[in-house]
Design a protein around this motif. Structure first.
Motif, mmCIF file in Angstrom:
data_model
loop_
_atom_site.group_PDB
_atom_site.id
_atom_site.type_symbol
_atom_site.label_atom_id
_atom_site.label_comp_id
_atom_site.label_asym_id
_atom_site.label_seq_id
_atom_site.Cartn_x
_atom_site.Cartn_y
_atom_site.Cartn_z
ATOM 1 N N LEU A 244 0.824 -1.206 0.000
ATOM 2 C CA LEU A 244 0.000 0.000 0.000
ATOM 3 C C LEU A 244 0.858 1.256 0.000
ATOM 4 O O LEU A 244 1.953 1.286 0.572
ATOM 5 N N GLY A 245 0.353 2.302 -0.635
ATOM 6 C CA GLY A 245 1.050 3.568 -0.661
ATOM 7 C C GLY A 245 0.670 4.450 0.513
ATOM 8 O O GLY A 245 -0.261 4.155 1.267
ATOM 9 N N ALA A 246 1.374 5.573 0.634
ATOM 10 C CA ALA A 246 1.137 6.491 1.741
ATOM 11 C C ALA A 246 -0.281 7.035 1.727
ATOM 12 O O ALA A 246 -0.880 7.284 2.775
ATOM 13 N N GLU A 247 -0.849 7.228 0.531
ATOM 14 C CA GLU A 247 -2.191 7.813 0.464
ATOM 15 C C GLU A 247 -3.242 6.883 1.056
ATOM 16 O O GLU A 247 -4.228 7.348 1.659
ATOM 17 N N GLU A 248 -3.053 5.574 0.919
ATOM 18 C CA GLU A 248 -3.991 4.641 1.538
ATOM 19 C C GLU A 248 -3.894 4.709 3.056
ATOM 20 O O GLU A 248 -4.907 4.661 3.761
ATOM 21 N N VAL A 249 -2.674 4.817 3.561
ATOM 22 C CA VAL A 249 -2.476 4.895 5.009
ATOM 23 C C VAL A 249 -3.054 6.200 5.558
ATOM 24 O O VAL A 249 -3.713 6.221 6.602
ATOM 25 N N GLU A 250 -2.837 7.296 4.832
ATOM 26 C CA GLU A 250 -3.324 8.601 5.296
ATOM 27 C C GLU A 250 -4.849 8.645 5.357
ATOM 28 O O GLU A 250 -5.416 9.408 6.144
ATOM 29 N N SER A 251 -5.508 7.854 4.547
ATOM 30 C CA SER A 251 -6.967 7.904 4.505
ATOM 31 C C SER A 251 -7.617 7.384 5.783
ATOM 32 O O SER A 251 -8.793 7.675 6.040
ATOM 33 N N VAL A 252 -6.871 6.642 6.599
ATOM 34 C CA VAL A 252 -7.458 6.032 7.794
ATOM 35 C C VAL A 252 -7.986 7.085 8.767
ATOM 36 O O VAL A 252 -9.048 6.917 9.374
ATOM 37 N N ILE A 253 -7.280 8.186 8.918
ATOM 38 C CA ILE A 253 -7.692 9.197 9.887
ATOM 39 C C ILE A 253 -9.078 9.748 9.573
ATOM 40 O O ILE A 253 -9.856 10.080 10.477
ATOM 41 N N ASP A 254 -9.421 9.824 8.296
ATOM 42 C CA ASP A 254 -10.721 10.387 7.933
ATOM 43 C C ASP A 254 -11.869 9.435 8.239
ATOM 44 O O ASP A 254 -13.033 9.844 8.223
ATOM 45 N N ILE A 255 -11.546 8.186 8.518
ATOM 46 C CA ILE A 255 -12.562 7.240 8.965
ATOM 47 C C ILE A 255 -12.656 7.248 10.480
ATOM 48 O O ILE A 255 -13.740 7.311 11.057
ATOM 49 N N VAL A 256 -11.513 7.235 11.159
ATOM 50 C CA VAL A 256 -11.497 7.236 12.625
ATOM 51 C C VAL A 256 -12.168 8.496 13.168
ATOM 52 O O VAL A 256 -12.872 8.453 14.186
ATOM 53 N N ARG A 257 -11.992 9.619 12.488
ATOM 54 C CA ARG A 257 -12.532 10.888 12.970
ATOM 55 C C ARG A 257 -14.067 10.951 12.938
ATOM 56 O O ARG A 257 -14.665 11.877 13.489
ATOM 57 N N THR A 258 -14.717 9.977 12.286
ATOM 58 C CA THR A 258 -16.175 10.015 12.197
ATOM 59 C C THR A 258 -16.865 9.507 13.457
ATOM 60 O O THR A 258 -18.093 9.584 13.556
ATOM 61 N N SER A 259 -16.125 9.011 14.428
ATOM 62 C CA SER A 259 -16.733 8.501 15.653
ATOM 63 C C SER A 259 -17.535 9.589 16.364
ATOM 64 O O SER A 259 -17.011 10.650 16.698
ATOM 65 N N ALA A 260 -18.818 9.318 16.608
ATOM 66 C CA ALA A 260 -19.691 10.313 17.244
ATOM 67 C C ALA A 260 -19.325 10.530 18.704
ATOM 68 O O ALA A 260 -19.632 11.592 19.266
ATOM 69 N N GLU A 261 -18.660 9.560 19.331
ATOM 70 C CA GLU A 261 -18.363 9.659 20.756
ATOM 71 C C GLU A 261 -17.066 10.394 21.060
ATOM 72 O O GLU A 261 -16.720 10.563 22.241
ATOM 73 N N ALA A 262 -16.337 10.820 20.040
ATOM 74 C CA ALA A 262 -15.038 11.464 20.274
ATOM 75 C C ALA A 262 -14.925 12.745 19.460
ATOM 76 O O ALA A 262 -15.213 12.755 18.259
#
Length: 333
Positions: A244-262
């Protein structure tokens, strides 16, 4: 013109560009669409004016696949081909000299240095510093420079600027007055905004899916952080990175940030080859629960040796997974 009320003085930057006889444009390490798009847009205009120009970044060795279709990519050269001396050296989207990596040594050989950036934590390391922390992207700031310079934003330049705009605004989630007007203007040149966005944001190799399954399956919630604002976090291990390239790894934060509890999110990414080295991405809410508490993750990142924007920042950390998590929790107290 995009706006008649410019929050920063554009004149010194325009005069430096207008007078330059040779130009080097440097992007930050692990370049994203805002730094590369801004750099190539500026380079295309300089080439159009007959000015010798090179664009480069220190690492990784190859440009991300999603960025290779940007117009002007042929102006990118490897670090070894960046001259030691140049009339004007421009950095785009770099908050500090350290973000240039191994190419930071080229600053010493420049007749003039121009820093164009929108990071609040920018250290103003240039002779001319065009910094607007209120700008939604460096691409938007470059567009204002081109307007003040009287240079046309044609379709190839617009393509590059749109790439930076759409990515740094999170597909227009985080905007300011004038952002949509700029987007409309760029699209008016005939570029295909939907196709640009798809290539940059919605296209990943199949291996991205099992990586997400592994990383998100280990995500954790610390609800008591910052008086109950909460922190959602995940670790991307070296074993998750294969193929995987860096762009795939960087995309993870935009999923984690969707948590309604944080109201705060963090992703710790293990270096591919250096033991004990991690890069950390931070995000906080700019609307909804937690936003009123004013969590400035750029201040947190700066305290840990990095920097960024109020709602999006990052830094490099060293140690075990437990060490770096403990350091972040302490900084968030």
């Amino acid at each position: 013109m995009i706006s008649t009320d410019e929050p920063v003085e554009l004149g010194p930057a325009v005069r430096a560009l207008d007078a330059a006889r040779s130009v080097t444009i440097l992007c930050h390490v692990q370049p994203d669409a805002d730094t590369v798009g801004s750099g190539l847009a500026l380079a295309l205009v300089l080439r159009r004016r007959g000015i010798p120009v090179r664009v480069s970044f220190a690492e990784p060795a190859a440009l991300a696949v999603s960025l290779r279709t940007l117009p002007g990519a042929e102006l990118l050269v490897p670090p070894a081909e960046v001259p030691a001396e140049v009339d004007l050296l421009v950095t785009v989207d770099c908050g500090s000299a350290g973000r240039l990596g191994a190419l930071g040594d080229r600053l010493a050989g420049a007749g003039t240095t121009l820093v164009i950036d929108h990071h609040r934590s920018n250290t103003r390391f240039g002779a001319i510093n065009l910094i607007d922390p209120d700008a939604e992207s460096t691409a938007g700031l470059v567009a204002r420079v081109l307007d003040a310079w009287g240079e046309e934003i044609d379709a190839p330049v617009a393509h590059c600027l749109y790439a930076g705009l759409v990515t740094d605004t999170g597909s227009f989630r985080w905007v300011r007055p004038g952002t949509h007007g700029l987007a409309e203007r760029l699209l008016g040149t005939g570029i295909d905004g939907a196709e640009i966005s798809r290539g940059l944001l919605d296209t990943h190799p199949f291996g991205w899916l099992p990586m997400l399954a592994s990383v998100l399956g280990s995500a954790r919630l610390a609800p008591g952080v910052r008086g109950g604002i909460g922190l959602a976090y995940a670790f991307v291990r070296r074993t998750d990175l294969r193929g995987l390239g860096a762009e795939e790894v960087e995309s993870v934060i935009d999923i984690v940030r969707t948590s309604a509890e944080a109201g705060i999110a963090a992703v710790f990414k293990e270096h591919r080859t250096v033991d004990g080295r991690w890069t950390v991405s931070l995000r906080s809410r700019n609307s909804g629960p937690g936003a009123a508490d004013g969590v400035d993750v750029s201040a947190v990142a700066t305290a840990l040796g990095g920097g960024g924007h109020r709602f999006a920042a990052g830094y490099t950390a060293h140690g075990t997974a437990d060490d770096i998590l403990a350091a972040l929790l302490a900084a968030l107290e």
